[in-house]
Design an enzyme around this catalytic site. Structure first.
Site, PDB file in Angstrom:
ATOM      1  N   GLY A 197      12.883  54.311 -67.474  1.00  0.00           N
ATOM      2  CA  GLY A 197      13.944  55.612 -68.666  1.00  0.00           C
ATOM      3  C   GLY A 197      13.152  55.068 -70.087  1.00  0.00           C
ATOM      4  N   GLY A 198      14.410  54.958 -70.628  1.00  0.00           N
ATOM      5  CA  GLY A 198      14.623  55.096 -72.693  1.00  0.00           C
ATOM      6  C   GLY A 198      13.570  53.413 -72.228  1.00  0.00           C
ATOM      7  N   GLY A 223     -21.193  65.522 -86.483  1.00  0.00           N
ATOM      8  CA  GLY A 223     -20.090  65.341 -86.509  1.00  0.00           C
ATOM      9  C   GLY A 223     -19.952  63.612 -86.787  1.00  0.00           C
ATOM     10  CB  ALA A 224     -19.863  61.554 -83.516  1.00  0.00           C
TER      11      ALA A 224
END
Ligand code: HXC
Length: 513
Positions: free
Chosen positions: A168-169, A403-404
Site C-alpha cells: 500500500g502507501g 550527445g553522450a
C-alpha cells in the site's frame, strides 16, 4: 508495588511486543524482532529508546482491549561507528506492525529530531500498512511521514531497510528516501498485492515475483541493495553510512588508514582489449584506481550498462559513475540515465565528490526508447551533472561519442578536470557511421567503392579516434597513461578540496522528471 519495580515490569512488558508466540513466528520465518534489529544495527549499548510506553487511542473494532506499549514501532537514537543515528523499527508482532496514528507520530518524532540535530535516519520497515481499524487517521499518519521524508531529502541521509511486507502507501516512504535495502525471500514491496492484481488485471503472480528483492533490484530499480538476511542487511547499513556525512553541511568521515596494492598500477595497463569493439569490465578500472576493497556498488543488478557506487580514494569518500562496456556496449538508455542521475544528485546533495569513467558509444536508438522518453530521461543525467557543484573529475578511457560525450560530465557542463587515456576516441560518432554520412556522394561516384569506404573510414578514425583533437581545443585537460590515473585523480581532488560554487538563486530547479 514498589515504583521502581513497576517501571521495570512495564519495560519488560513493552519489550515483549505482541508476545512469545508471535516472536516465535517471526524467528521461524528467519526474521529478527524489531528490537533485535535495532541492537544489531547500532553500536553495542548505544540505543536510547523514545516513546516506549506510547499506546494507540483507538476504540474501534475492540482495539481498546488490544493495547501494547510502544504500539508496534521501536523508536529512538544511538550510534553507528560512534556517530549519531536516529532509527525506527516496526514490530510485526504487534498488529502486524501496522501503522496507527500514534505509531506514525512516534516515527515523525524521531524524524523531527534527526532534522533538528543533523543526523541520518534509518527506517526498518516490517508492516502490514495502514492500521485498518483506524481508517483515515492512519492514512494521515502516513502522509505526515511522507511530508517529513520530502522535507528531509537532501538535508540528512535517509535509508530504508525492507525487512518484511511493505504494501500500500507504505512503499512511498522508502521510495522518498535515498536508498532502499531489501532482504531476500522475507521482504516485498508493492502498491497492491497479488490478490488485487488478480482481480483488476487478471494476472496471476506471486508476492515474490510482483515485488520481491530480486524483482525490484533487477526490473524496477526500486531496490538499491539486496541482503541475504536481516543481519546482512543491517551490516550493510552500518557500512554504507560510513561513506556519507551526517548532513548536507558536513563532509563524510575520512579515515586516514587505507591500502592500495601497487600491483594495480601494473594491472590497469592491460584492461582495455586491443580491439576497440570488444568489451571489458569497467569495474576493473575502478578497482585499479581506488583504495583496496572500497567499492560499494549501488543498484548492481539494475541497468548494468552503467555502474555507480561509493568508493574511497586515500580514505576520502567519493561517488563513482562509469559506463560499462561489458553490458550493451555501455550505451546510455532510459534506465541507466535514471540510475546515474539519482546517484549523482545524492552525491551532490551530500558533498561527495564525483569521479566519472567514460566509455560510451552514444544513446540507445529505436522506437522503444524514443516512445518511452529517452529524451526526457537522458536529460535527467545531463541535468544532474550540470547542476552538481561538488568536485568533479572525468576520465575518458575509450569512446566518448555524440550527445553522450556531453552528458557524461563533460567540461562544458561543469566538470572540473577532464582526462583522456591515449585510447580515447572523442567524436560525433564512430568512424564507420560518420564516413557513411559525410562521404556518401563522393563514394557513390568512385570506381572501387569498397576500398573507398575503407579509406574514408580510416581517414575519419585517424582524425577523431584519438584524444588529441579534444586536447588541442582544451576540451580535455590532459592525456594521461592508465597507470597515472590514480595519482591524477588524487591530486585533482586535493586541488579541488576548497571548491566553492553556488547555483543561481532560485526556489528550486525543474529537473525533467
Ligand atoms: C491491522 C493488521 C494489518 C493491518 C496485518 N495485521 N495487517 N492489523 N491493520 N493493516 C494483523 C493481522 O490481523 C494479524 O493479527 C497480524 O497482523 C499478522 O498478520 P497475518 O495476516 O497473520 O500475517 P501474514 O500471514 O504474515 O500476512 C501479512 C500481510 C497480511 C501480508 C501483511 O497481514 C496483509 O495482507 N495485511 C493487510 C495488508 C494491507 O492491505 N494493508 C493496508 C494497505 S493500504 P493477529 O492478531 O491475527 O496476529 C495502506 C494505505 C496507506 O497501507 C496509504 C498511504 C498513502
Amino acid at each position: 508495588m514498589d515504583k521502581n519495580q513497576e517501571l521495570k515490569e512495564r519495560r519488560e512488558a513493552s519489550k515483549l511486543g505482541g508476545g512469545e508466540a508471535r516472536i516465535e513466528r517471526q524467528h521461524s520465518q528467519g526474521k529478527l524482532t524489531a528490537r533485535e534489529r535495532v541492537t544489531t544495527l547500532l553500536d553495542e549499548g548505544s540505543f536510547n529508546e523514545i516513546g516506549q510506553f506510547v499506546e494507540h487511542r483507538s476504540t474501534s473494532f475492540g482495539l481498546e482491549k488490544n493495547k501494547i506499549p510502544g504500539d508496534g514501532v521501536v523508536t529512538g537514537y544511538g550510534r553507528v561507528h560512534g556517530r549519531l543515528i536516529y532509527v525506527f523499527s516496526q514490530d510485526f508482532t504487534v498488529l502486524g506492525g501496522s501503522l496507527s496514528e500514534t505509531h506514525a507520530a512516534k516515527i515523525c518524532r524521531v524524524m523531527d529530531l534527526a532534522m533538528k540535530n543533523g543526523a541520518p535516519i534509518i527506517g526498518l520497515n516490517d508492516s502490514g500498512g495502514a492500521r485498518i481499524q483506524e481508517g483515515v487517521v492512519s492514512l494521515a499518519g502516513y502522509a505526515d511521514i511522507f511530508y517529513r521524508n520530502t522535507r528531509a531529502s537532501g538535508v540528512i541521509p535517509q535509508l530504508s531497510v525492507i525487512m518484511g511486507p511493505c504494501a500500500g502507501g507504505a512503499v512511498y516512504s522508502p521510495a522518498l528516501t535515498d536508498f532502499t535495502i531489501m532482504v531476500e525471500d522475507t521482504s516485498y514491496m508493492f502498491v497492491t498485492g497479488p490478490n488485487v492484481v488478480k482481480t483488476v488485471t487478471h494476472e496471476v503472480v506471486t508476492s515474490e515475483e510482483l515485488g520481491g528483492a530480486k524483482t525490484h533490484a533487477e526490473k524496477s530499480g526500486v531496490n538499491h541493495f539486496t541482503a541475504g538476511n536481516d543481519i546482512e542487511a543491517l551490516k550493510q547499513v552500518r557500512d554504507l553510512v560510513t561513506f556519507m556525512p551526517q548532513n548536507a553541511n558536513e563532509l563524510a568521515p575520512s579515515p586516514s588508514l587505507f591500502e592500495f596494492k601497487a600491483s594495480k598500477l601494473e594491472n590497469i595497463k592491460s584492461i582495455l582489449p586491443d580491439n576497440n569493439q570488444l568489451p571489458y569490465d569497467i569495474r576493473k578500472v575502478i578497482e585499479c584506481t581506488i583504495d583496496d576493497n572500497s567499492f560499494r556498488e549501488v543498484h548492481a543488478d539494475f541497468a548494468k550498462n552503467i555502474v555507480v557506487g561509493f568508493a574511497r580514494i586515500e580514505g576520502r569518500s567519493i561517488g563513482v559513475v562509469a559506463n560499462q562496456p561489458a553490458s550493451m556496449a555501455g550505451v546510455l538508455d532510459i534506465d541507466s540515465s535514471r540510475k546515474a542521475a539519482r546517484f549523482v544528485r545524492f552525491c551532490d546533495a551530500f558533498n561527495i565528490p564525483l569521479l566519472v569513467f567514460e566509455d560510451v558509444p552514444g544513446f540507445l536508438p529505436g522506437t522503444d526508447q524514443e516512445w518511452r522518453g529517452i529524451i526526457t530521461n537522458g536529460a535527467k543525467l545531463l541535468y544532474a551533472f550540470a547542476e552538481a557543484t561538488v568536485p568533479r573529475i572525468t576520465v575518458i578511457t575509450r569512446k566518448a561519442y555524440g550527445g553522450a560525450f556531453d552528458v557524461m560530465n563533460s567540461k562544458s557542463i561543469g566538470s572540473d578536470l577532464n582526462f583522456a587515456w591515449p585510447t580515447a576516441e572523442i567524436a560525433v560518432m564512430g568512424a564507420k557511421g560518420a564516413a557513411e554520412i559525410i562521404f556518401k556522394k563522393e563514394i557513390k561516384g568512385a570506381e572501387d567503392q569498397e576500398a573507398m569506404w575503407k579509406q574514408k573510414e580510416a581517414e575519419y578514425a585517424e582524425m577523431f579516434a584519438n584524444p588529441y583533437r579534444a586536447a588541442e581545443r582544451g576540451i580535455v585537460d590532459d592525456v594521461i597513461l592508465p597507470e597515472e590515473t590514480r595519482a591524477k585523480v588524487i591530486d585533482g581532488f586535493k586541488m579541488l578540496e576548497n571548491k566553492a560554487e553556488t547555483l543561481p538563486k532560485k526556489k528550486h530547479g525543474n529537473i525533467p522528471l
